[in-house]
Design an enzyme around this catalytic site. Structure first.
Site, PDB file in Angstrom:
ATOM      1  NE  ARG A 135      65.724  47.001  81.053  1.00  0.00           N
ATOM      2  CZ  ARG A 135      66.373  47.770  82.719  1.00  0.00           C
ATOM      3  NH1 ARG A 135      66.753  48.559  83.265  1.00  0.00           N
ATOM      4  NH2 ARG A 135      64.811  47.038  83.435  1.00  0.00           N
ATOM      5  CG  HIS A 162      59.650  49.283  82.191  1.00  0.00           C
ATOM      6  ND1 HIS A 162      59.909  48.004  82.388  1.00  0.00           N
ATOM      7  CD2 HIS A 162      60.129  49.854  83.387  1.00  0.00           C
ATOM      8  CE1 HIS A 162      61.189  47.807  83.114  1.00  0.00           C
ATOM      9  NE2 HIS A 162      61.205  48.788  83.509  1.00  0.00           N
ATOM     10  CD  GLN A 165      58.427  49.452  88.083  1.00  0.00           C
ATOM     11  OE1 GLN A 165      59.692  48.896  87.504  1.00  0.00           O
ATOM     12  NE2 GLN A 165      57.742  49.433  88.773  1.00  0.00           N
ATOM     13  CG  ASP A 258      61.340  56.780  85.465  1.00  0.00           C
ATOM     14  OD1 ASP A 258      61.872  56.081  85.359  1.00  0.00           O
ATOM     15  OD2 ASP A 258      61.170  56.561  84.382  1.00  0.00           O
ATOM     16  CB  CYS A 298      59.647  52.187  88.043  1.00  0.00           C
ATOM     17  SG  CYS A 298      60.499  54.077  87.135  1.00  0.00           S
ATOM     18  NE  ARG A 326      59.766  45.311  87.752  1.00  0.00           N
ATOM     19  CZ  ARG A 326      60.585  45.389  86.745  1.00  0.00           C
ATOM     20  NH1 ARG A 326      61.228  46.757  87.649  1.00  0.00           N
ATOM     21  NH2 ARG A 326      60.975  44.990  85.682  1.00  0.00           N
TER      22      ARG A 326
HETATM   23  N1   CP Z   1      62.386  49.817  87.091  1.00  0.00           N
HETATM   24  C1   CP Z   1      63.635  48.982  86.816  1.00  0.00           C
HETATM   25  O1   CP Z   1      63.446  48.827  85.429  1.00  0.00           O
HETATM   26  O2   CP Z   1      64.518  49.259  87.493  1.00  0.00           O
HETATM   27  P1   CP Z   1      66.276  48.369  86.512  1.00  0.00           P
HETATM   28  O3   CP Z   1      65.912  49.273  85.439  1.00  0.00           O
HETATM   29  O4   CP Z   1      67.340  48.768  87.822  1.00  0.00           O
HETATM   30  O5   CP Z   1      65.909  47.622  85.963  1.00  0.00           O
HETATM   31  N1  NVA Z   2      62.262  55.724  82.174  1.00  0.00           N
HETATM   32  C1  NVA Z   2      63.288  55.225  82.755  1.00  0.00           C
HETATM   33  C2  NVA Z   2      62.786  53.860  83.541  1.00  0.00           C
HETATM   34  C3  NVA Z   2      64.108  53.216  84.545  1.00  0.00           C
HETATM   35  C4  NVA Z   2      63.941  51.179  85.049  1.00  0.00           C
HETATM   36  C5  NVA Z   2      64.471  54.354  81.551  1.00  0.00           C
HETATM   37  O1  NVA Z   2      64.156  54.270  80.408  1.00  0.00           O
HETATM   38  O2  NVA Z   2      65.768  54.335  81.529  1.00  0.00           O
END
Ligand code: CP
Ligand code: NVA
Length: 346
Positions: A135, A162, A165, A258, A298, A326
């Site tokens: 990440r 992502h 997701q 989101d 999400c 997930r």
């Molecule tokens: N939806 C998602 O990726 O959640 P987190 O940021 O908690 O991993």
């Molecule tokens: N768009 C958000 C998604 C978090 C799961 C971010 O990148 O923070």
């Protein structure tokens, strides 16, 4: 739908002859996913994504005790430069239930490209781990890391995408609607963000129509919209962007949103609030969608900002099914990338 038993040698397993009479399409033999990276949804073909969803549904229906010998002795390294609840825990539980192990490092220990080049970090980690989830912020160092890695690299969220997701999102919609073909999915809010991008790629490959509802400042680029149209065309998928939330959700089967400000973009928080407030998902907005429309997010969510509490906590909301999925969809991903799928009746 009929599928042949899995053959040694990979998702060629999914090789088959999967004829969906209702929608009149045939899934051609899919090449193996073994050893591949998953950085963006379009790393996989429509057939491969369909096969992964079938594997996810199969694994979801199996008792945990039956899964513990799937990845024995395998290690998943997880390197997270940003916070996470769902992605971290769902990958860790998935890997553990499949009989493997997880090593987690956060941004204190690992920041891609800081102590050493992404390439050197990837080459070293590939000597220890059987797959790596990252990440991170910018997508380009992640791509460099993956290009040098010799084990599968999974994008656990970057600024651009992502994809894990999106797998869970498709599985959730498939459970709700039976098929993704012909659905209209409206993403309302920051339509330029990572979640919207991966959802849209997955949707058009599955034969759905993607609508974006956002102000011009948060509209996907024309280049990306053209890419989505081209990706979707062979499968009946399409994409359109609207400057009005009402127009975007008209007749939609799914309304998805989101956070207005993604991780790493906090400097834009106030500006985003100002321009995105007409794109809040409310019960009034649902009047314009299909009667059966569901709400997706999400998570994490900010009630009263991108969505009202009455929508996210109401009967249309499937957000915790999404969160659960997930884990199931990532089990399928880990098994497909790390094994030849021998013995799976997908
Ligand atoms: N939806 C998602 O990726 O959640 P987190 O940021 O908690 O991993
Ligand atoms: N768009 C958000 C998604 C978090 C799961 C971010 O990148 O923070």
């Amino acid at each position: 739908m009929a599928a042949a038993p899995i053959l040694p040698g990979g998702v060629a397993i999914l090789c088959t002859i999967c004829i969906n009479i209702q929608h009149m399409y045939v899934l051609a033999p899919a090449p193996t996913l073994y050893g591949r990276h998953f950085l963006t949804v379009d790393d996989f073909s429509a057939g491969e994504l369909g096969a992964l969803l079938r594997l996810a549904a199969y694994l979801k229906g199996r008792r945990t005790a039956e899964q513990s010998s799937v990845l024995p002795g395998k290690t998943l390294a997880m390197l997270f430069e940003k916070p996470s609840l769902r992605t971290r825990v769902s990958f860790e539980v998935a890997m553990t239930q499949l009989g493997g192990h997880v090593i987690f490092a956060d941004g204190q220990e690992f920041l891609i490209g800081t102590r050493e080049s992404p390439e050197d970090a990837a080459r070293a980690l590939s000597r220890y781990a059987d797959a790596i989830v990252i990440r991170t912020h910018a997508h380009e160092p992640l791509q460099r890391f993956a290009d040098a890695a010799t084990v599968p690299v999974i994008n656990g969220l970057s600024a651009a995408a992502h994809p894990s997701q999106a797998l869970a999102d498709l599985l959730t919609m498939q459970e709700r609607f039976g098929s993704l073909q012909g659905l209209t999915i409206a993403f309302v809010g920051d339509a330029k963000n990572n979640v919207a991008a991966s959802l849209a790629e997955a949707a058009v490959l599955a034969g759905a129509t993607m609508h974006f509802g956002s102000p011009p400042s948060h509209r996907p680029s024309e280049h990306f919209l053209a890419k989505l149209k081209a990706m979707g065309k062979p499968h009946g998928g399409d994409a359109r962007a609207f400057c009005s939330a009402v127009r975007a959700v008209r007749g939609a089967d799914v309304i998805y949103t989101d956070v207005w400000t993604s991780m790493g973009e906090e400097a834009s928080t106030e500006r985003n609030r100002a321009v995105l407030s007409p794109f809040r998902v409310t019960e009034e907005l649902f009047i314009h969608a299909a009667g059966h429309a569901i709400f997706m997010h999400c998570l994490p969510a900010h009630r009263g900002e991108e969505v009202t509490a009455s929508v996210i906590d109401g009967p249309r909301s499937v957000v915790f099914d999404q969160a659960e999925n997930r884990m199931h969809s990532q089990k399928a991903l880990l098994v497909a990338l790390m094994t030849t799928l021998k013995g799976f009746p997908v």
